[in-house]
Write a protein that holds these residues in place. Structure first.
Motif, PDB file in Angstrom:
ATOM      1  N   ARG A 153      15.437  -4.742   5.432  1.00 23.96           N
ATOM      2  CA  ARG A 153      14.298  -5.024   6.293  1.00 23.96           C
ATOM      3  C   ARG A 153      13.784  -6.417   5.967  1.00 23.96           C
ATOM      4  NH1 ARG A 153      12.444   0.738   5.269  1.00 23.96           N
ATOM      5  NH2 ARG A 153      13.317   1.812   7.044  1.00 23.96           N
ATOM      6  N   PRO A 154      13.422  -7.186   6.978  1.00 23.87           N
ATOM      7  CA  PRO A 154      12.993  -8.555   6.706  1.00 23.87           C
ATOM      8  C   PRO A 154      11.615  -8.642   6.051  1.00 23.87           C
ATOM      9  CG  PRO A 154      12.867  -8.098   9.047  1.00 23.87           C
ATOM     10  CD  PRO A 154      13.523  -6.919   8.393  1.00 23.87           C
ATOM     11  N   HIS A 155      10.762  -7.652   6.232  1.00 24.76           N
ATOM     12  CA  HIS A 155       9.420  -7.700   5.677  1.00 24.76           C
ATOM     13  C   HIS A 155       9.277  -6.675   4.568  1.00 24.76           C
ATOM     14  CE1 HIS A 155       8.266 -10.263   8.992  1.00 24.76           C
ATOM     15  NE2 HIS A 155       8.772  -9.382   9.829  1.00 24.76           N
ATOM     16  N   LEU A 156       8.677  -7.069   3.466  1.00 21.43           N
ATOM     17  CA  LEU A 156       8.451  -6.129   2.382  1.00 21.43           C
ATOM     18  C   LEU A 156       7.273  -5.221   2.695  1.00 21.43           C
ATOM     19  CD1 LEU A 156       8.995  -8.463  -0.680  1.00 21.43           C
ATOM     20  CD2 LEU A 156      10.544  -6.751   0.245  1.00 21.43           C
ATOM     21  N   TRP A 157       6.280  -5.737   3.395  1.00 18.74           N
ATOM     22  CA  TRP A 157       5.071  -4.962   3.683  1.00 18.74           C
ATOM     23  C   TRP A 157       4.837  -4.992   5.178  1.00 18.74           C
ATOM     24  CZ3 TRP A 157       2.029  -1.372   2.050  1.00 18.74           C
ATOM     25  CH2 TRP A 157       0.752  -1.241   2.565  1.00 18.74           C
ATOM     26  N   ASP A 158       5.109  -3.890   5.843  1.00 20.16           N
ATOM     27  CA  ASP A 158       4.895  -3.771   7.271  1.00 20.16           C
ATOM     28  C   ASP A 158       4.068  -2.511   7.510  1.00 20.16           C
ATOM     29  OD1 ASP A 158       4.941  -3.803  10.002  1.00 20.16           O
ATOM     30  OD2 ASP A 158       7.122  -3.768  10.196  1.00 20.16           O
ATOM     31  N   PRO A 159       2.739  -2.636   7.554  1.00 24.89           N
ATOM     32  CA  PRO A 159       1.878  -1.458   7.671  1.00 24.89           C
ATOM     33  C   PRO A 159       2.143  -0.629   8.927  1.00 24.89           C
ATOM     34  CG  PRO A 159       0.573  -3.400   7.148  1.00 24.89           C
ATOM     35  CD  PRO A 159       1.965  -3.861   7.430  1.00 24.89           C
ATOM     36  N   ARG A 160       2.460  -1.281  10.042  1.00 25.42           N
ATOM     37  CA  ARG A 160       2.730  -0.510  11.265  1.00 25.42           C
ATOM     38  C   ARG A 160       3.980   0.338  11.127  1.00 25.42           C
ATOM     39  NH1 ARG A 160       2.647  -4.851  15.621  1.00 25.42           N
ATOM     40  NH2 ARG A 160       1.396  -6.167  14.326  1.00 25.42           N
ATOM     41  N   LEU A 161       5.003  -0.213  10.509  1.00 28.31           N
ATOM     42  CA  LEU A 161       6.233   0.550  10.293  1.00 28.31           C
ATOM     43  C   LEU A 161       5.969   1.724   9.357  1.00 28.31           C
ATOM     44  CD1 LEU A 161       9.326   0.898  10.563  1.00 28.31           C
ATOM     45  CD2 LEU A 161       9.532  -0.591   8.571  1.00 28.31           C
ATOM     46  N   ILE A 162       5.271   1.469   8.269  1.00 22.73           N
ATOM     47  CA  ILE A 162       4.986   2.525   7.289  1.00 22.73           C
ATOM     48  C   ILE A 162       4.157   3.622   7.919  1.00 22.73           C
ATOM     49  CG2 ILE A 162       3.785   3.033   5.126  1.00 22.73           C
ATOM     50  CD1 ILE A 162       4.605   0.169   4.230  1.00 22.73           C
ATOM     51  N   LEU A 163       3.093   3.243   8.642  1.00 28.04           N
ATOM     52  CA  LEU A 163       2.225   4.241   9.277  1.00 28.04           C
ATOM     53  C   LEU A 163       2.974   5.038  10.338  1.00 28.04           C
ATOM     54  CD1 LEU A 163      -0.620   5.374   9.344  1.00 28.04           C
ATOM     55  CD2 LEU A 163      -1.179   3.653  11.067  1.00 28.04           C
ATOM     56  N   SER A 164       3.803   4.359  11.121  1.00 25.59           N
ATOM     57  CA  SER A 164       4.563   5.084  12.143  1.00 25.59           C
ATOM     58  C   SER A 164       5.578   6.029  11.516  1.00 25.59           C
ATOM     59  CB  SER A 164       5.244   4.107  13.101  1.00 25.59           C
ATOM     60  OG  SER A 164       6.202   3.336  12.423  1.00 25.59           O
ATOM     61  N   GLN A 165       6.176   5.633  10.388  1.00 22.45           N
ATOM     62  CA  GLN A 165       7.115   6.529   9.709  1.00 22.45           C
ATOM     63  C   GLN A 165       6.388   7.730   9.103  1.00 22.45           C
ATOM     64  OE1 GLN A 165       8.994   3.688   7.074  1.00 22.45           O
ATOM     65  NE2 GLN A 165      10.856   3.678   8.325  1.00 22.45           N
ATOM     66  N   ILE A 166       5.199   7.518   8.550  1.00 18.67           N
ATOM     67  CA  ILE A 166       4.417   8.637   8.006  1.00 18.67           C
ATOM     68  C   ILE A 166       4.050   9.613   9.114  1.00 18.67           C
ATOM     69  CG2 ILE A 166       2.191   9.261   6.976  1.00 18.67           C
ATOM     70  CD1 ILE A 166       2.424   6.708   5.268  1.00 18.67           C
ATOM     71  N   ILE A 167       3.579   9.084  10.248  1.00 20.49           N
ATOM     72  CA  ILE A 167       3.213   9.951  11.374  1.00 20.49           C
ATOM     73  C   ILE A 167       4.434  10.700  11.902  1.00 20.49           C
ATOM     74  CG2 ILE A 167       2.403   9.920  13.773  1.00 20.49           C
ATOM     75  CD1 ILE A 167       0.497   7.621  12.911  1.00 20.49           C
ATOM     76  N   ALA A 168       5.561  10.000  12.014  1.00 19.45           N
ATOM     77  CA  ALA A 168       6.787  10.653  12.493  1.00 19.45           C
ATOM     78  C   ALA A 168       7.248  11.731  11.527  1.00 19.45           C
ATOM     79  CB  ALA A 168       7.885   9.612  12.699  1.00 19.45           C
ATOM     80  N   MET A 169       7.201  11.449  10.228  1.00 17.36           N
ATOM     81  CA  MET A 169       7.618  12.442   9.232  1.00 17.36           C
ATOM     82  C   MET A 169       6.684  13.651   9.237  1.00 17.36           C
ATOM     83  SD  MET A 169      10.437  11.745   7.759  1.00 17.36           S
ATOM     84  CE  MET A 169      10.292  13.054   6.554  1.00 17.36           C
TER      85      MET A 169
END
Length: 159
Positions: A9-25
């Motif tokens: 992944r190009p970004h180490l910290w991507d809050p939108r990606l992390i939050l969307s993965q948490i919601i999806a999980m």
């Protein structure tokens, strides 16, 4: 500028990606848990309710319905491992997402029942299922991450 070579992944910290993965999980976890408990209820001949997913009394190993409920949680942890593989895709993040998911499940159970879980069976089932989900998810992600990259072994002469 940071070198992006070799990074997934190009970004180490991507809050939108992390939050969307948490919601999806979390959504996947509760939807599939609902499906597994509905299947267990159909086998048992009982009605399906939220108490099978969030109630503490559903973890009774001495009854047939309790064993079916525990089996549904075990199967859901395997389904969650597949979701980790498809949604998170990183072996080193599987335990983080699993612990976050089960923390939210603990909070939901606490709110649903109005009291903190004190039953040993509830804790054992959730700890075993969280461990199973994290380990199997990491295994699946590691297999994908360690696949060899196919290189063209034939020299190109038509340059």
């Amino acid at each position: 500028m940071l070198s992006m070579a070799g990074n997934f992944r190009p970004h180490l910290w991507d809050p939108r990606l992390i939050l969307s993965q948490i919601i999806a999980m979390q959504s996947t976890f509760w939807v599939t848990l609902g499906l597994w408990t509905a299947a267990a209820g159909a086998i048992n001949g009982s009605t399906t309710s939220l108490s099978l997913m969030f109630g503490y009394e559903s973890y009774n190993i001495t009854s047939w319905s309790g064993r079916l409920s525990i089996t549904a949680f075990g199967l859901n942890s395997l389904t969650g491992a597949l979701a980790l593989w498809l949604i998170v895709c990183r072996a080193r993040q599987c335990s983080d997402y699993t612990l976050t998911l089960y923390l939210y499940h603990l909070l939901a159970c606490w709110i649903f029942n109005g009291s903190f879980p004190t039953q040993l069976s509830w804790w054992l089932v959730n700890i075993v299922c969280a461990t199973l989900m994290a380990v199997v998810g990491e295994f699946l992600c590691m297999r994908t991450e360690s696949k060899t990259i196919q290189l063209d072994v034939h020299p190109r002469t038509d340059l």
